[in-house]
Design a protein around this motif. Structure first.
Motif, PDB file in Angstrom:
ATOM      1  N   ALA A  17       0.859  -1.039   0.057  1.00 41.51           N
ATOM      2  CA  ALA A  17      -0.034   0.000   0.131  1.00 41.51           C
ATOM      3  C   ALA A  17       0.742   1.206  -0.031  1.00 41.51           C
ATOM      4  CB  ALA A  17      -0.895  -0.104   1.303  1.00 41.51           C
ATOM      5  N   GLY A  18       0.534   2.191  -0.938  1.00 41.97           N
ATOM      6  CA  GLY A  18       1.361   3.485  -1.024  1.00 41.97           C
ATOM      7  C   GLY A  18       2.386   3.413  -1.544  1.00 41.97           C
ATOM      8  N   TRP A  19       3.097   2.131  -2.246  1.00 43.02           N
ATOM      9  CA  TRP A  19       4.163   2.260  -2.797  1.00 43.02           C
ATOM     10  C   TRP A  19       3.925   2.015  -4.325  1.00 43.02           C
ATOM     11  CZ3 TRP A  19       9.039   1.868  -0.717  1.00 43.02           C
ATOM     12  CH2 TRP A  19       9.148   2.262   0.684  1.00 43.02           C
ATOM     13  N   GLU A  20       4.692   2.356  -5.182  1.00 44.75           N
ATOM     14  CA  GLU A  20       4.897   2.092  -6.605  1.00 44.75           C
ATOM     15  C   GLU A  20       6.238   1.307  -6.849  1.00 44.75           C
ATOM     16  OE1 GLU A  20       4.027   4.810  -9.901  1.00 44.75           O
ATOM     17  OE2 GLU A  20       6.103   4.508 -10.275  1.00 44.75           O
ATOM     18  N   VAL A  21       6.005   0.070  -7.483  1.00 41.01           N
ATOM     19  CA  VAL A  21       7.214  -0.857  -7.696  1.00 41.01           C
ATOM     20  C   VAL A  21       7.617  -0.853  -9.021  1.00 41.01           C
ATOM     21  CG1 VAL A  21       7.739  -3.236  -7.624  1.00 41.01           C
ATOM     22  CG2 VAL A  21       6.152  -2.737  -5.994  1.00 41.01           C
ATOM     23  N   GLU A  22       8.820  -0.530  -9.434  1.00 38.48           N
ATOM     24  CA  GLU A  22       9.451  -0.373 -10.813  1.00 38.48           C
ATOM     25  C   GLU A  22       9.872  -1.756 -11.117  1.00 38.48           C
ATOM     26  OE1 GLU A  22      12.098   2.593 -11.500  1.00 38.48           O
ATOM     27  OE2 GLU A  22      10.580   4.048 -11.565  1.00 38.48           O
TER      28      GLU A  22
END
Length: 325
Positions: free
Chosen positions: A311-316
């Motif tokens: 939650a609240g994170w963007e994974v590249e």
């Protein structure tokens, strides 16, 4: 897909075994279960085995499955509803003493409906668990059966609590969408209470008799995560269109679509997989081998097999494969 004509004279499309990336393909087989009918002729049943047909990048869509279903009665075709693995219909001219035959075609064949008893007619009631959270669009949705025909919004009410302030919901937010009660949208972060009084939902044979109440919460943007694809356009150039599929941890496709920037948004925390299909013929889906045309299956590439979203994170993520030079 192949065309097969069975002993009842149905010409139907049969699905090839579903392709999975990490396991041998299962044998696609469907069958009816839980067949019931009430005195008004409202029929419902479950079709088991549809999950195997939906799995993998070549899995059938709900539209494909719906197109393969048909219900035939003594007077001709009957409109058939479908959601998930459930099907339902109002059988015209149904009689507990003498009616039929009723033939239901599904992906693995055609069955004659056999009713071992006729239930008493019932007003519309919820037939699935209510979700504790609103959907991504901020709506509450719940399926009813038999199919509702009218909603009296004067008997619908609710409240929204936001940062300690309570406000009444407008009855205009309550509506019927086919066989579902739909309410919303609600603001992010709200706590919502909903109520429909007895008689608020009308079916063809009667009114709802119970007070229906639900409580739910609405997620905020920070409750979701995202996946950003890192794409080297020169190294991974493709002559045809590309289809991106986001699979859940069990390998089933999700409803999420990649945006123009290569991002999957509004993902609930969990583990996902990303698959890239090179759509060489441009039909918008994976195509298998076509020997008559001398064509190989369209390439399916596992972009990432285990992506943990928080939650609240963007994974590249970059691809796990490397194209040939």
């Amino acid at each position: 897909m192949q065309t097969v004509t069975d002993s009842a004279g149905w010409a139907e499309l049969m699905a090839a075994p579903a392709l999975r990336l990490d396991a041998p393909p299962p044998s696609a087989s469907t069958y009816l279960s839980g067949v019931r009918v009430d005195s008004s002729g409202y029929f419902r049943a479950a079709i088991s085995g549809l999950e195997a047909l939906r799995e993998g990048p070549d899995g059938l869509s709900d539209s494909d499955i719906s197109d393969s279903l048909a219900l035939m009665g003594p007077e001709g075709p009957v409109e058939l509803g479908m959601k998930g693995d459930s099907v339902w219909a109002k059988l015209p001219g149904f009689s507990a003493d003498e009616s039929g035959p009723w033939l239901l075609r599904h992906p693995s064949g055609t069955d004659t409906l056999v009713f071992r008893g006729v239930e008493a007619n019932t007003p519309p009631v919820p037939v699935e668990p209510a979700e504790r959270f609103a959907d991504r669009a901020g709506h509450f949705s719940l399926r009813f059966a038999p199919r509702p025909v009218r909603l009296d919004t004067a008997m619908c009410s609710g409240t929204v609590v936001m940062e300690g302030d309570t406000a009444a919901l407008s009855p205009a937010l309550f509506r019927l969408v086919e066989n579902r009660l739909d309410v919303g949208p609600f603001p992010p972060g709200a706590s919502v209470s909903l109520m429909v009084e007895p008689g608020g939902i009308q079916g063809e044979e009667g009114l709802s008799t119970d007070t229906l109440e639900w409580r739910l919460s609405v997620r905020v943007p920070s409750d979701y995560g995202a996946i950003q694809l890192v794409l080297d356009s020169a190294a991974h150039a493709s002559d045809g269109a590309v289809i991106w599929l986001l699979l859940n941890s069990s390998g089933a496709p999700t409803a999420h679509e990649v945006d123009a920037e290569g991002r999957f948004n509004q993902l609930l925390p969990g583990r996902y997989r990303v698959v890239m299909v090179q759509d060489e013929n441009g039909d918008g889906r994976w195509s298998g081998a076509r020997p008559a045309k001398g064509l190989h299956p369209e390439p399916v590439l596992r972009w990432a097999s285990e992506v943990d979203v928080r939650a609240g994170w963007e994974v590249e993520i970059a691809p796990e494969f490397h194209p040939r030079p």
